[in-house]
Write a protein that holds these residues in place. Structure first.
Motif, mmCIF file in Angstrom:
data_model
loop_
_atom_site.group_PDB
_atom_site.id
_atom_site.type_symbol
_atom_site.label_atom_id
_atom_site.label_comp_id
_atom_site.label_asym_id
_atom_site.label_seq_id
_atom_site.Cartn_x
_atom_site.Cartn_y
_atom_site.Cartn_z
ATOM 1 N N LYS A 125 42.529 85.922 69.948
ATOM 2 C CA LYS A 125 42.711 86.970 70.958
ATOM 3 C C LYS A 125 43.439 88.171 70.343
ATOM 4 C CE LYS A 125 42.429 87.904 75.424
ATOM 5 N NZ LYS A 125 41.163 88.048 76.120
ATOM 6 N N ALA A 126 44.467 87.907 69.540
ATOM 7 C CA ALA A 126 45.215 88.986 68.891
ATOM 8 C C ALA A 126 44.310 89.795 67.961
ATOM 9 C CB ALA A 126 46.415 88.426 68.133
ATOM 10 N N LYS A 127 43.416 89.128 67.252
ATOM 11 C CA LYS A 127 42.471 89.829 66.366
ATOM 12 C C LYS A 127 41.498 90.674 67.183
ATOM 13 C CE LYS A 127 42.663 86.845 62.389
ATOM 14 N NZ LYS A 127 42.021 86.778 61.101
ATOM 15 N N HIS A 128 41.043 90.143 68.319
ATOM 16 C CA HIS A 128 40.154 90.897 69.206
ATOM 17 C C HIS A 128 40.834 92.180 69.678
ATOM 18 C CE1 HIS A 128 37.323 91.718 72.481
ATOM 19 N NE2 HIS A 128 38.381 91.866 73.253
ATOM 20 N N TYR A 129 42.079 92.056 70.136
ATOM 21 C CA TYR A 129 42.831 93.237 70.593
ATOM 22 C C TYR A 129 43.017 94.241 69.460
ATOM 23 C CZ TYR A 129 44.208 91.063 75.054
ATOM 24 O OH TYR A 129 44.223 90.504 76.294
ATOM 25 N N ALA A 130 43.334 93.750 68.264
ATOM 26 C CA ALA A 130 43.534 94.642 67.120
ATOM 27 C C ALA A 130 42.253 95.415 66.816
ATOM 28 C CB ALA A 130 43.974 93.846 65.894
ATOM 29 N N LYS A 131 41.130 94.735 66.845
ATOM 30 C CA LYS A 131 39.845 95.395 66.574
ATOM 31 C C LYS A 131 39.560 96.473 67.619
ATOM 32 C CE LYS A 131 34.947 94.510 65.948
ATOM 33 N NZ LYS A 131 33.874 93.525 66.056
ATOM 34 N N ASP A 132 39.773 96.153 68.920
ATOM 35 C CA ASP A 132 39.501 97.113 69.995
ATOM 36 C C ASP A 132 40.395 98.349 69.929
ATOM 37 O OD1 ASP A 132 37.471 95.590 71.004
ATOM 38 O OD2 ASP A 132 38.526 94.971 72.818
ATOM 39 N N SER A 133 41.594 98.203 69.386
ATOM 40 C CA SER A 133 42.487 99.358 69.324
ATOM 41 C C SER A 133 42.397 100.095 67.986
ATOM 42 C CB SER A 133 43.935 98.940 69.601
ATOM 43 O OG SER A 133 44.392 98.034 68.613
ATOM 44 N N ASP A 182 42.902 98.752 64.916
ATOM 45 C CA ASP A 182 43.733 98.173 63.863
ATOM 46 C C ASP A 182 42.908 97.188 63.029
ATOM 47 O OD1 ASP A 182 46.044 99.543 64.510
ATOM 48 O OD2 ASP A 182 46.821 97.950 65.797
ATOM 49 N N ASP A 183 43.483 96.752 61.930
ATOM 50 C CA ASP A 183 42.823 95.792 61.051
ATOM 51 C C ASP A 183 43.089 94.376 61.565
ATOM 52 O OD1 ASP A 183 41.803 94.226 59.023
ATOM 53 O OD2 ASP A 183 43.130 95.016 57.460
ATOM 54 N N PRO A 184 42.078 93.690 62.098
ATOM 55 C CA PRO A 184 42.284 92.340 62.612
ATOM 56 C C PRO A 184 42.674 91.331 61.529
ATOM 57 C CG PRO A 184 39.959 92.951 62.763
ATOM 58 C CD PRO A 184 40.708 94.155 62.287
#
Length: 167
Positions: free
Chosen positions: A134-142, A144-146
């Protein structure tokens, strides 16, 4: 003669189309403000200004006290979901403290071009643990580097009912 008139009309329409394309928005705004003034726009419910503002520092420092409580806080939008404005990251100016802001019942969004704007918001403060996925998903959407995300992440968030964005 009719062919020349038709050709002329097509040329005019084509140039109007090109001019219109030059003015295409470079951001997404899926929700209209419920209030708009010279100084700010409000998304979601009308903003309740009677509540005292709790700083993001205080919310995070006393997270167990404020967890699941209705709060009003303020800060600067550092990142916005680039796809549709369905969340943003709120930062306390001059610190590295931040919280993810989502919207009650996925009921409204903010414009995707509001990074850097000062905001004030009402909502429910929450402390969560996010899975690595989930944290990687959020990073990608904003944006950032997942790949920088390793393991579960502690997240501070607010489910906002109202967001006031200063112009």
């Amino acid at each position: 003669m009719k062919h020349l008139q038709l050709l002329g009309a097509l040329v005019i329409l084509g140039s109007m189309s090109v001019q219109a394309q030059e003015h295409v928005k470079d951001y997404v705004q899926l929700s209209d403000p419920v209030v708009q003034t010279e100084d700010y726009r409000v998304f979601g419910d009308r903003f309740e200004s009677g509540e005292s503002v709790v700083s993001l520092d205080e919310l995070i420092s006393a997270d167990s006290t404020f967890n699941e409580q209705a709060i009003t806080t303020e800060g600067v939008i550092s990142q916005v979901c680039k796809k549709k404005g369905c969340f943003f990251i709120l930062n306390k100016e001059g610190t590295d403290r931040h919280a993810r802001i989502t919207f009650k019942d996925y009921g409204f969004f903010i414009p995707t071009n509001t990074a850097g704007s000062k905001v004030k918001l009402n909502g429910i403060f929450q402390v969560k643990e996010l899975s690595e996925e989930k944290a990687k998903h959020y990073a990608k959407d904003s944006g950032d580097d997942p790949d920088k995300i390793k393991g579960p992440q502690k997240e501070y968030s607010v489910v906002a009912t109202s967001v006031l964005i200063y112009k």
